[in-house]
Design an enzyme around this catalytic site. Structure first.
Site, PDB file in Angstrom:
ATOM      1  N   ARG A 110       0.809  -1.230   0.000  1.00  7.20           N
ATOM      2  CA  ARG A 110       0.000   0.000   0.000  1.00  7.20           C
ATOM      3  C   ARG A 110       0.834   1.268   0.000  1.00  7.20           C
ATOM      4  NH1 ARG A 110      -4.501  -2.250   4.297  1.00  7.20           N
ATOM      5  NH2 ARG A 110      -5.325  -3.762   2.819  1.00  7.20           N
ATOM      6  N   GLU A 157      -5.491  -3.356  16.838  1.00  7.68           N
ATOM      7  CA  GLU A 157      -4.911  -2.155  16.225  1.00  7.68           C
ATOM      8  C   GLU A 157      -4.429  -1.165  17.287  1.00  7.68           C
ATOM      9  OE1 GLU A 157      -7.244  -0.541  12.969  1.00  7.68           O
ATOM     10  OE2 GLU A 157      -5.943   1.212  12.820  1.00  7.68           O
TER      11      GLU A 157
HETATM   12  C1  FAD Z   1     -12.748   0.255   5.639  1.00  4.36           C
HETATM   13  C2  FAD Z   1     -11.744  -0.690   6.251  1.00  4.36           C
HETATM   14  C3  FAD Z   1     -11.561  -1.947   5.715  1.00  4.36           C
HETATM   15  C4  FAD Z   1     -10.637  -2.825   6.266  1.00  4.36           C
HETATM   16  N1  FAD Z   1     -10.469  -4.063   5.704  1.00  4.36           N
HETATM   17  C5  FAD Z   1      -9.566  -4.912   6.260  1.00  4.36           C
HETATM   18  C6  FAD Z   1      -9.373  -6.209   5.700  1.00  4.36           C
HETATM   19  O1  FAD Z   1     -10.007  -6.593   4.716  1.00  4.36           O
HETATM   20  N2  FAD Z   1      -8.467  -7.027   6.284  1.00  4.36           N
HETATM   21  C7  FAD Z   1      -7.736  -6.651   7.367  1.00  4.36           C
HETATM   22  O2  FAD Z   1      -6.941  -7.441   7.858  1.00  4.36           O
HETATM   23  N3  FAD Z   1      -7.930  -5.431   7.924  1.00  4.36           N
HETATM   24  C8  FAD Z   1      -8.808  -4.557   7.402  1.00  4.36           C
HETATM   25  N4  FAD Z   1      -8.975  -3.320   7.956  1.00  4.36           N
HETATM   26  C9  FAD Z   1      -8.336  -3.022   9.241  1.00  4.36           C
HETATM   27  C10 FAD Z   1      -9.131  -3.702  10.366  1.00  4.36           C
HETATM   28  O3  FAD Z   1     -10.505  -3.601  10.094  1.00  4.36           O
HETATM   29  C11 FAD Z   1      -8.875  -3.078  11.726  1.00  4.36           C
HETATM   30  O4  FAD Z   1      -7.507  -2.906  11.934  1.00  4.36           O
HETATM   31  C12 FAD Z   1      -9.410  -3.988  12.817  1.00  4.36           C
HETATM   32  O5  FAD Z   1     -10.759  -4.311  12.569  1.00  4.36           O
HETATM   33  C13 FAD Z   1      -9.276  -3.345  14.178  1.00  4.36           C
HETATM   34  O6  FAD Z   1      -9.877  -4.200  15.113  1.00  4.36           O
HETATM   35  P1  FAD Z   1      -9.792  -3.881  16.652  1.00  4.36           P
HETATM   36  O7  FAD Z   1     -10.540  -4.948  17.347  1.00  4.36           O
HETATM   37  O8  FAD Z   1      -8.386  -3.655  17.051  1.00  4.36           O
HETATM   38  O9  FAD Z   1     -10.534  -2.465  16.827  1.00  4.36           O
HETATM   39  P2  FAD Z   1     -11.999  -1.950  16.401  1.00  4.36           P
HETATM   40  O10 FAD Z   1     -12.718  -2.878  15.524  1.00  4.36           O
HETATM   41  O11 FAD Z   1     -11.775  -0.545  15.942  1.00  4.36           O
HETATM   42  O12 FAD Z   1     -12.788  -1.917  17.752  1.00  4.36           O
HETATM   43  C14 FAD Z   1     -12.526  -0.966  18.747  1.00  4.36           C
HETATM   44  C15 FAD Z   1     -13.459  -1.207  19.895  1.00  4.36           C
HETATM   45  O13 FAD Z   1     -13.052  -0.400  20.984  1.00  4.36           O
HETATM   46  C16 FAD Z   1     -14.163   0.231  21.566  1.00  4.36           C
HETATM   47  N5  FAD Z   1     -13.682   1.451  22.183  1.00  4.36           N
HETATM   48  C17 FAD Z   1     -12.784   2.356  21.686  1.00  4.36           C
HETATM   49  N6  FAD Z   1     -12.548   3.303  22.594  1.00  4.36           N
HETATM   50  C18 FAD Z   1     -13.299   3.010  23.666  1.00  4.36           C
HETATM   51  C19 FAD Z   1     -13.485   3.613  24.927  1.00  4.36           C
HETATM   52  N7  FAD Z   1     -12.834   4.720  25.294  1.00  4.36           N
HETATM   53  N8  FAD Z   1     -14.351   3.046  25.791  1.00  4.36           N
HETATM   54  C20 FAD Z   1     -15.026   1.903  25.462  1.00  4.36           C
HETATM   55  N9  FAD Z   1     -14.860   1.278  24.295  1.00  4.36           N
HETATM   56  C21 FAD Z   1     -14.022   1.834  23.415  1.00  4.36           C
HETATM   57  C22 FAD Z   1     -15.147   0.410  20.444  1.00  4.36           C
HETATM   58  O14 FAD Z   1     -16.432   0.518  20.984  1.00  4.36           O
HETATM   59  C23 FAD Z   1     -14.917  -0.874  19.648  1.00  4.36           C
HETATM   60  O15 FAD Z   1     -15.711  -1.889  20.210  1.00  4.36           O
HETATM   61  C24 FAD Z   1      -9.879  -2.429   7.396  1.00  4.36           C
HETATM   62  C25 FAD Z   1     -10.047  -1.155   7.921  1.00  4.36           C
HETATM   63  C26 FAD Z   1     -10.959  -0.280   7.352  1.00  4.36           C
HETATM   64  C27 FAD Z   1     -11.061   1.105   7.899  1.00  4.36           C
END
Ligand code: FAD
Length: 667
Positions: free
Chosen positions: A338, A454
């Site tokens: 990317r 992330e």
């Molecule tokens: C459009 C898009 C498409 C993507 N496609 C892909 C893909 O095809 N393959 C791939 O590998 N990756 C992809 N990614 C990246 C991937 O989606 C993310 O990196 C990943 O889903 C992050 O997951 P996570 O569980 O770390 O955080 P998130 O899914 O962002 O979840 C964060 C959580 O934290 C909670 N939270 C945050 N702050 C607080 C707070 N202060 N108090 C309480 N709760 C809080 C939220 O409520 C949420 O539940 C994509 C990203 C985007 C933007």
């Protein structure tokens, strides 16, 4: 400059990780019942960790700010998830995934963690299939794969363009089972406002109920932050509108180092910005680069005619098109990583070849794929391969079956039919490789406080390969954290329930209430979004796709001034004890205004170019990123000291024993 005395088994590969001392300390099933764990976040990382911790026997309290865990940003993930299954028999292996990830990250990630990630990647697919995740299958019923950028094998498992949604439904179902058993207590619409430390250990959090504004105390023996990425510091990004840095930033202010904040991924294939009114950008999945070819016109006259509406892209002859990725990177072509693809698009647009009105768009064209698939289908069906209309229809059907929902999304937003005319795309902020620093066990520099998904900085170095974020989030949640956390919790089996009436909880709660009152009583004249938008502009213009010392210094000064103005002049309507989105947003923007400055400082200190971090002062004569391994083979972990400008840099040196460090080339 400090050096992290690392608890990290540098250079020890993951096939040895099960013998690592972190697994010597275990908690027996009976004792797990005596231990409470808080998980902040229900994206793929948080949901999978919550379900697994509960399955193991811990008492879990899980928090998210949405009305349902299912609405976490992970639901938006489109393209797929990597795993070294080698189902295609194309030479994939654990080592190859490990190698690709380290190389893709431009040799700025920790070998031991990445190898562990590659090793557990295959378990994730088995786990998800067992949960019923409907991965795409081939004609014979076996799981199908496609390719993503930066690799020469097909290892990406997918569910149409909705992989994140399907994976999250799997993890959410597993969570629900534990909620039903009483092992997880789910707090929807609760925002973590601060971390509480008792005797230097993470012992709980302060939350705000977003529906009625009530401030609550929650105690636990360990706290896991799974709060996602901070791309929204740029205001415009492909992230969900609610994605924010606050949970990570609050723990940073309480002692957790924040690593590589400037490592941001700008995704090459997003729908271009259409104007000032926008608050969100839309990704067109990288999977589209399997079949889409990226180009701009060769002749500047054609560009002008297109912009004036006098010429259509489909009218430009093949020999007058510049397939610049295929030209510059013949080995990887349209599937370069990317960061490389984004910079190449910027280079063409900077030279004046951008194809939309603002000159900030290139074409992603499916015409060749439609013809190729159409001819193949005609051949298979014994039909006339020279019937152009038939071939087009058959080819479009194949493309529709692979990417239909993405094409539909594009058409709805842009009002153009991408089956008939090339898509227009441009790079946009998408993912943050930086985040809370964690050791090999995923513990932050605060004892008992962990960060996963992330939200942490691990595994992707200076550039994440496509489909690897879901892999990392689910590896952390299903297969790493639930086991490494036992090493720490083994000492807590006699601690008893954490008392939330202690002075530490009292003080943390008061600080949260004071900040809320200050916002409500400020009565300034500018909206929260006014500041967020301004911050985003500074970030994009001065800390975006390419960076230089002058801009970065200006960015630091401008962000500081903007922050000061924010506290004087922000207006937060309504009251503290009601559903108040502006109030919630004010707290998040306040944290972005601090992170932004540290981000610029980090980018300024790292004078090399690597991965997504492109310093204009450090490039090859061909304009490629020029790393400086002698001086920068380290993770920058920043220690909080008050003002972001005063943060202290701690270096975690990176050692490569299993992989030869080379110039990264996709030619
Ligand atoms: C459009 C898009 C498409 C993507 N496609 C892909 C893909 O095809 N393959 C791939 O590998 N990756 C992809 N990614 C990246 C991937 O989606 C993310 O990196 C990943 O889903 C992050 O997951 P996570 O569980 O770390 O955080 P998130 O899914 O962002 O979840 C964060 C959580 O934290 C909670 N939270 C945050 N702050 C607080 C707070 N202060 N108090 C309480 N709760 C809080 C939220 O409520 C949420 O539940 C994509 C990203 C985007 C933007």
């Amino acid at each position: 400059m400090a050096t992290l005395d690392s608890k990290i088994p540098q250079g020890k590969l993951a096939d040895k990780w099960t013998n690592h001392k972190s697994h010597i300390n275990l908690v027996s099933p009976a004792n797990k019942r005596l231990i409470d764990v808080i998980v902040v976040g229900t994206g793929l990382a948080g949901a999978s960790a919550s379900a697994t911790l509960a399955e193991l026997g811990y008492n879990v309290k899980t928090f998210c700010f949405q009305d349902s865990p299912r609405r976490a940003h992970s639901i938006a993930a489109q393209g797929g998830i990597n795993a070294a299954k080698n189902y295609q028999g194309d030479g994939d292996s654990t080592y190859r995934l490990f190698y690709d990830t380290i190389k893709g990250g431009d040799y700025r990630s920790r070998e031991s963690n990445v190898h562990r990630l590659a090793e557990v990647s295959t378990n994730i697919i088995d786990q998800c299939v067992a949960q019923g995740v409907p991965f795409a299958r081939d004609y014979g019923g076996l799981l199908d794969n496609r390719s993503f950028g930066g690799v020469l094998v097909s290892r990406t498992f997918y569910a149409k363009g909705q992989t994140g949604q399907q994976l999250l439904l799997g993890a959410y179902s597993a969570m629900n089972r534990q909620i039903g058993r009483g092992k997880i207590k789910m707090y929807n619409r609760h925002e973590m406002m601060d971390l509480v430390l008792v005797d230097g250990k993470a012992r709980g959090i302060i939350t705000r109920n977003l529906v009625d504004g009530k401030i609550e105390r929650h105690g636990a023996h360990a706290v896991v932050i799974a709060s996602g990425g901070y791309g929204n510091v740029f205001f415009l990004s492909t992230n969900a509108m609610g994605s924010n840095v606050s949970a990570g930033w609050k723990i940073h202010k309480k002692g957790a180092h924040f690593a590589n904040p400037c490592f941001t991924q700008i995704h090459p294939t997003c729908i271009p910005v259409s104007g000032e009114h926008q608050s969100k950008l839309t990704l067109m999945s990288e999977s589209l680069r399997n079949d889409g070819r990226i180009w701009v016109p060769k002749n500047i006259e054609d560009v002008k005619a297109i912009r004036e509406g006098k010429l259509k892209p489909t009218e430009i002859a093949e020999e007058d098109r510049d397939y610049y990725l295929e030209r510059r990177y013949p080995a990887f072509g349209n599937l370069v990583p990317r960061d490389v693809a984004s910079r190449a698009a910027k280079e063409r647009c900077d030279e004046g070849y951008g194809v939309n009105k603002t000159g900030e768009a290139v074409y992603l064209d499916f015409a060749s794929a439609i013809t190729r698939y159409g001819k193949e289908q005609a051949h298979v069906k014994g039909l006339d391969e020279n019937d152009a209309a038939l071939v087009k229809k058959l080819g479009q059907d194949v493309v529709r079956s692979k990417y239909g929902n993405l094409f539909q999304m594009y058409e709805k937003i842009v009002d153009q039919d991408p089956y008939e005319t090339p898509m227009m795309i441009f790079p946009a902020v998408h993912y943050t490789m930086g985040g809370v620093w964690v050791d090999y066990n995923l513990m932050t520099s605060i004892p008992g406080c962990y960060a996963i998904g992330e939200a942490n900085f691990s595994d992707h170095g200076a550039n994440r390969l496509g489909a690897s974020a879901l892999m990392q989030g689910l590896a952390d949640g299903y297969f790493v954290l639930p086991y490494t956390i036992g090493d720490y919790l083994a000492d807590d089996i006699r601690t008893g329930t954490i008392n939330t009436d202690s002075p530490e909880f009292e003080a943390a709660e008061k600080a949260v209430k004071d900040q809320i009152d200050a916002f409500i009583n400020n009565k300034g004249s500018n909206t929260v979004d006014y500041y967020h938008r301004k911050l985003g502009k500074i970030m994009w213009n001065k800390c975006g796709m390419s960076r230089n010392a002058t801009d970065l210094k200006e960015a630091m000064a401008e962000i500081k001034a903007l922050r000061e103005d924010f506290y004087k002049n922000v207006n937060v309507p309504g009251t503290a004890y009601e559903f108040n989105e502006q109030l919630a947003k004010a707290g998040r923007v306040a944290d972005f205004l601090e992170l932004g400055e540290l981000f610029a400082k980090d980018a300024l200190e790292r004078t090399e170019s690597c991965g997504g971090h492109f310093r204009e002062e450090s490039q090859t004569p061909e304009g490629e990123a020029l790393r400086d391994d002698e001086n920068f083979t380290f993770v920058s972990a920043w220690e909080y000291k008050g003002e972001p400008a005063d943060a202290v840099l701690c270096k975690e040196e990176l050692n490569y024993e299993e992989i030869e460090v080379k110039t990264r080339s996709y030619k």
